[in-house]
Write a protein that holds these residues in place. Structure first.
Motif, PDB file in Angstrom:
ATOM      1  N   ALA A   1       0.831  -1.208   0.000  1.00 20.58           N
ATOM      2  CA  ALA A   1       0.000   0.000   0.000  1.00 20.58           C
ATOM      3  C   ALA A   1       0.865   1.258   0.000  1.00 20.58           C
ATOM      4  O   ALA A   1       0.571   2.229  -0.702  1.00 20.58           O
ATOM      5  CB  ALA A   1      -0.928  -0.002   1.213  1.00 20.58           C
ATOM      6  N   ALA A   2       1.941   1.237   0.778  1.00 24.20           N
ATOM      7  CA  ALA A   2       2.841   2.395   0.843  1.00 24.20           C
ATOM      8  C   ALA A   2       3.469   2.681  -0.512  1.00 24.20           C
ATOM      9  O   ALA A   2       3.503   3.827  -0.984  1.00 24.20           O
ATOM     10  CB  ALA A   2       3.924   2.149   1.895  1.00 24.20           C
ATOM     11  N   VAL A   3       3.961   1.634  -1.158  1.00 20.63           N
ATOM     12  CA  VAL A   3       4.596   1.791  -2.472  1.00 20.63           C
ATOM     13  C   VAL A   3       3.576   2.250  -3.512  1.00 20.63           C
ATOM     14  O   VAL A   3       3.828   3.188  -4.281  1.00 20.63           O
ATOM     15  CB  VAL A   3       5.262   0.470  -2.909  1.00 20.63           C
ATOM     16  CG1 VAL A   3       5.743   0.559  -4.362  1.00 20.63           C
ATOM     17  CG2 VAL A   3       6.431   0.127  -1.987  1.00 20.63           C
ATOM     18  N   TYR A   4       2.437   1.614  -3.540  1.00 23.90           N
ATOM     19  CA  TYR A   4       1.391   1.956  -4.512  1.00 23.90           C
ATOM     20  C   TYR A   4       0.933   3.404  -4.366  1.00 23.90           C
ATOM     21  O   TYR A   4       0.796   4.132  -5.358  1.00 23.90           O
ATOM     22  CB  TYR A   4       0.215   0.998  -4.314  1.00 23.90           C
ATOM     23  CG  TYR A   4      -0.998   1.292  -5.165  1.00 23.90           C
ATOM     24  CD1 TYR A   4      -0.940   1.229  -6.553  1.00 23.90           C
ATOM     25  CD2 TYR A   4      -2.221   1.610  -4.576  1.00 23.90           C
ATOM     26  CE1 TYR A   4      -2.055   1.479  -7.333  1.00 23.90           C
ATOM     27  CE2 TYR A   4      -3.343   1.862  -5.344  1.00 23.90           C
ATOM     28  CZ  TYR A   4      -3.260   1.790  -6.720  1.00 23.90           C
ATOM     29  OH  TYR A   4      -4.370   2.050  -7.490  1.00 23.90           O
ATOM     30  N   PHE A   5       0.747   3.840  -3.138  1.00 24.96           N
ATOM     31  CA  PHE A   5       0.275   5.208  -2.902  1.00 24.96           C
ATOM     32  C   PHE A   5       1.279   6.225  -3.439  1.00 24.96           C
ATOM     33  O   PHE A   5       0.906   7.183  -4.129  1.00 24.96           O
ATOM     34  CB  PHE A   5       0.059   5.423  -1.407  1.00 24.96           C
ATOM     35  CG  PHE A   5      -0.533   6.766  -1.062  1.00 24.96           C
ATOM     36  CD1 PHE A   5      -1.877   7.021  -1.266  1.00 24.96           C
ATOM     37  CD2 PHE A   5       0.255   7.771  -0.523  1.00 24.96           C
ATOM     38  CE1 PHE A   5      -2.441   8.254  -0.950  1.00 24.96           C
ATOM     39  CE2 PHE A   5      -0.291   9.008  -0.206  1.00 24.96           C
ATOM     40  CZ  PHE A   5      -1.636   9.249  -0.422  1.00 24.96           C
ATOM     41  N   LEU A   6       2.552   6.026  -3.144  1.00 27.33           N
ATOM     42  CA  LEU A   6       3.566   6.965  -3.611  1.00 27.33           C
ATOM     43  C   LEU A   6       3.716   6.926  -5.128  1.00 27.33           C
ATOM     44  O   LEU A   6       4.018   7.938  -5.758  1.00 27.33           O
ATOM     45  CB  LEU A   6       4.904   6.671  -2.926  1.00 27.33           C
ATOM     46  CG  LEU A   6       4.941   6.918  -1.413  1.00 27.33           C
ATOM     47  CD1 LEU A   6       6.285   6.489  -0.834  1.00 27.33           C
ATOM     48  CD2 LEU A   6       4.655   8.376  -1.080  1.00 27.33           C
TER      49      LEU A   6
ATOM     50  N   TRP B   1      -6.362   8.203  -4.929  1.00 23.62           N
ATOM     51  CA  TRP B   1      -5.549   8.927  -3.942  1.00 23.62           C
ATOM     52  C   TRP B   1      -6.405   9.353  -2.751  1.00 23.62           C
ATOM     53  O   TRP B   1      -6.030   9.171  -1.591  1.00 23.62           O
ATOM     54  CB  TRP B   1      -4.914  10.152  -4.601  1.00 23.62           C
ATOM     55  CG  TRP B   1      -4.018  10.958  -3.711  1.00 23.62           C
ATOM     56  CD1 TRP B   1      -4.390  11.965  -2.858  1.00 23.62           C
ATOM     57  CD2 TRP B   1      -2.599  10.836  -3.565  1.00 23.62           C
ATOM     58  NE1 TRP B   1      -3.291  12.481  -2.202  1.00 23.62           N
ATOM     59  CE2 TRP B   1      -2.184  11.807  -2.609  1.00 23.62           C
ATOM     60  CE3 TRP B   1      -1.638  10.007  -4.156  1.00 23.62           C
ATOM     61  CZ2 TRP B   1      -0.852  11.969  -2.241  1.00 23.62           C
ATOM     62  CZ3 TRP B   1      -0.304  10.179  -3.784  1.00 23.62           C
ATOM     63  CH2 TRP B   1       0.073  11.137  -2.839  1.00 23.62           C
ATOM     64  N   GLU B   2      -7.566   9.913  -3.042  1.00 23.90           N
ATOM     65  CA  GLU B   2      -8.461  10.360  -1.971  1.00 23.90           C
ATOM     66  C   GLU B   2      -8.963   9.188  -1.143  1.00 23.90           C
ATOM     67  O   GLU B   2      -9.085   9.286   0.080  1.00 23.90           O
ATOM     68  CB  GLU B   2      -9.635  11.132  -2.568  1.00 23.90           C
ATOM     69  CG  GLU B   2      -9.233  12.460  -3.184  1.00 23.90           C
ATOM     70  CD  GLU B   2     -10.415  13.241  -3.719  1.00 23.90           C
ATOM     71  OE1 GLU B   2     -11.223  13.715  -2.894  1.00 23.90           O
ATOM     72  OE2 GLU B   2     -10.540  13.362  -4.955  1.00 23.90           O
ATOM     73  N   ALA B   3      -9.253   8.073  -1.814  1.00 22.01           N
ATOM     74  CA  ALA B   3      -9.760   6.904  -1.098  1.00 22.01           C
ATOM     75  C   ALA B   3      -8.724   6.342  -0.130  1.00 22.01           C
ATOM     76  O   ALA B   3      -9.072   5.775   0.906  1.00 22.01           O
ATOM     77  CB  ALA B   3     -10.175   5.819  -2.098  1.00 22.01           C
ATOM     78  N   MET B   4      -7.440   6.525  -0.458  1.00 21.25           N
ATOM     79  CA  MET B   4      -6.376   5.985   0.388  1.00 21.25           C
ATOM     80  C   MET B   4      -5.835   7.013   1.382  1.00 21.25           C
ATOM     81  O   MET B   4      -4.944   6.698   2.162  1.00 21.25           O
ATOM     82  CB  MET B   4      -5.226   5.466  -0.482  1.00 21.25           C
ATOM     83  CG  MET B   4      -5.544   4.207  -1.255  1.00 21.25           C
ATOM     84  SD  MET B   4      -4.068   3.544  -2.094  1.00 21.25           S
ATOM     85  CE  MET B   4      -3.086   2.997  -0.679  1.00 21.25           C
TER      86      MET B   4
ATOM     87  N   TRP C   1      -6.616  -0.285   2.977  1.00 20.89           N
ATOM     88  CA  TRP C   1      -5.431   0.426   3.429  1.00 20.89           C
ATOM     89  C   TRP C   1      -5.575   1.920   3.235  1.00 20.89           C
ATOM     90  O   TRP C   1      -6.070   2.374   2.209  1.00 20.89           O
ATOM     91  CB  TRP C   1      -4.191  -0.064   2.672  1.00 20.89           C
ATOM     92  CG  TRP C   1      -3.778  -1.445   3.056  1.00 20.89           C
ATOM     93  CD1 TRP C   1      -3.954  -2.597   2.331  1.00 20.89           C
ATOM     94  CD2 TRP C   1      -3.138  -1.839   4.270  1.00 20.89           C
ATOM     95  NE1 TRP C   1      -3.475  -3.676   3.019  1.00 20.89           N
ATOM     96  CE2 TRP C   1      -2.958  -3.243   4.218  1.00 20.89           C
ATOM     97  CE3 TRP C   1      -2.709  -1.141   5.395  1.00 20.89           C
ATOM     98  CZ2 TRP C   1      -2.354  -3.961   5.253  1.00 20.89           C
ATOM     99  CZ3 TRP C   1      -2.103  -1.853   6.427  1.00 20.89           C
ATOM    100  CH2 TRP C   1      -1.929  -3.247   6.342  1.00 20.89           C
ATOM    101  N   VAL C   2      -5.132   2.679   4.240  1.00 22.39           N
ATOM    102  CA  VAL C   2      -5.097   4.133   4.133  1.00 22.39           C
ATOM    103  C   VAL C   2      -3.740   4.631   4.625  1.00 22.39           C
ATOM    104  O   VAL C   2      -3.054   3.952   5.389  1.00 22.39           O
ATOM    105  CB  VAL C   2      -6.224   4.830   4.934  1.00 22.39           C
ATOM    106  CG1 VAL C   2      -7.591   4.466   4.376  1.00 22.39           C
ATOM    107  CG2 VAL C   2      -6.129   4.500   6.410  1.00 22.39           C
ATOM    108  N   ILE C   3      -3.377   5.818   4.158  1.00 24.44           N
ATOM    109  CA  ILE C   3      -2.121   6.452   4.548  1.00 24.44           C
ATOM    110  C   ILE C   3      -2.426   7.522   5.584  1.00 24.44           C
ATOM    111  O   ILE C   3      -3.200   8.444   5.326  1.00 24.44           O
ATOM    112  CB  ILE C   3      -1.416   7.071   3.330  1.00 24.44           C
ATOM    113  CG1 ILE C   3      -1.266   6.037   2.215  1.00 24.44           C
ATOM    114  CG2 ILE C   3      -0.065   7.659   3.746  1.00 24.44           C
ATOM    115  CD1 ILE C   3      -0.506   4.776   2.604  1.00 24.44           C
TER     116      ILE C   3
END
Length: 199
Positions: free
Chosen positions: A76-81, A96-99, A188-190
Motif C-alpha cells: 500500500a505504501a509503495v502503490y500510494f507513492l 488517492w483520496e480513497a487511500m 489500506w489508508v495512509i
C-alpha cells in the motif's frame, strides 16, 4: 539528514503555488492560425492525423494489498507513492483520496497541487518515482499503524502553463520518508508521510 519527500513536496507546493499565482493575467491561450495546406486531390486517401498526446496509465494496484498484514502495508505504501505523478498528470484523484486518511497533511497537500494543476489547465511532466522499502516496523498496538521507511528516487519534473511557460521545475532527487499505513473499513489508508526521525 536527507529531506523526506513529504517536506519537499510541501515546499514544492508552496513554491509552485506562488509561481502559479504570480503574474496571472489572461491565461487563455491564443488560438493559432491554421497553417496553409496544399489542396488534396479528389482521389487521394486521407491519412490519419498523428497525435502527440501520450496516454498516462495509472499504476497497477498490487495484489499484495489484499493482505492485511505487513506485506499489505508495504504494498500500500509503495502503490500510494507511485500514484503521485499520475494524479498530477491526469487530475484523476479518486484512488488517492480513497487511500488518504483525513489527518494526512501530506496527502491533502499533494491533492491540492493536483487539483490546482487541473483547474489551471497546466501540464505536469516527469516525476515518476521508484520506491524501495528500507525497513518495516512492528505494528503499533495502540493505533494499528505500520510505519514503513522508504527510499524514493524521483525523476525530474516540470509544470508548464497553458501558454507553454515552465512555471515550476524540480530536478531528479532521492529522498527518504516514513509512510504510516493502517487499515480502515477493510482497506489500506495512509495516515502520514513524515521525515524519518534522526537517530
Amino acid at each position: 539528514m536527507t529531506r523526506a519527500r513529504a517536506i519537499l513536496a510541501a515546499t514544492s507546493i508552496a513554491s509552485a503555488a506562488a509561481l502559479l499565482v504570480a503574474g496571472c493575467g489572461d491565461d487563455t491561450p491564443a488560438t493559432p492560425s491554421p497553417e496553409p495546406t496544399a489542396t488534396a486531390s479528389a482521389d487521394a486517401s486521407p491519412s490519419p492525423s498523428p497525435t502527440s498526446t501520450s496516454v498516462v496509465v495509472a499504476p497497477e494496484r498490487p495484489q499484495a494489498m489484499d493482505d492485511d498484514g505487513p506485506a499489505g502495508a508495504e504494498a500500500a505504501a509503495v502503490y500510494f507513492l507511485e500514484l503521485d505523478d499520475y494524479i498530477m498528470k491526469t487530475g484523476d484523484t479518486a484512488e488517492w483520496e480513497a487511500m488518504s486518511h483525513k489527518s494526512c497533511g501530506y496527502c491533502t497537500n499533494r491533492l491540492d497541487q493536483a487539483n490546482l494543476i487541473a483547474e489551471r489547465g497546466d501540464t505536469f511532466e516527469g516525476g515518476e518515482a521508484r520506491i524501495r522499502i528500507l525497513h518495516t516496523y512492528e505494528q503499533d498496538a495502540a493505533t494499528g499503524i505500520w510505519p514503513i521507511d522508504v527510499e524514493i528516487k524521483e525523476s525530474r519534473s516540470t509544470i508548464t502553463d497553458v501558454k507553454g511557460k515552465v512555471v515550476f521545475e524540480q530536478p531528479a532527487q532521492t529522498s527518504t520518508a516514513r509512510v504510516e499505513t493502517t487499515r480502515s473499513d477493510g482497506r489500506w489508508v495512509i495516515v502520514g508521510v513524515p521525515d524519518i526521525p534522526e537517530s
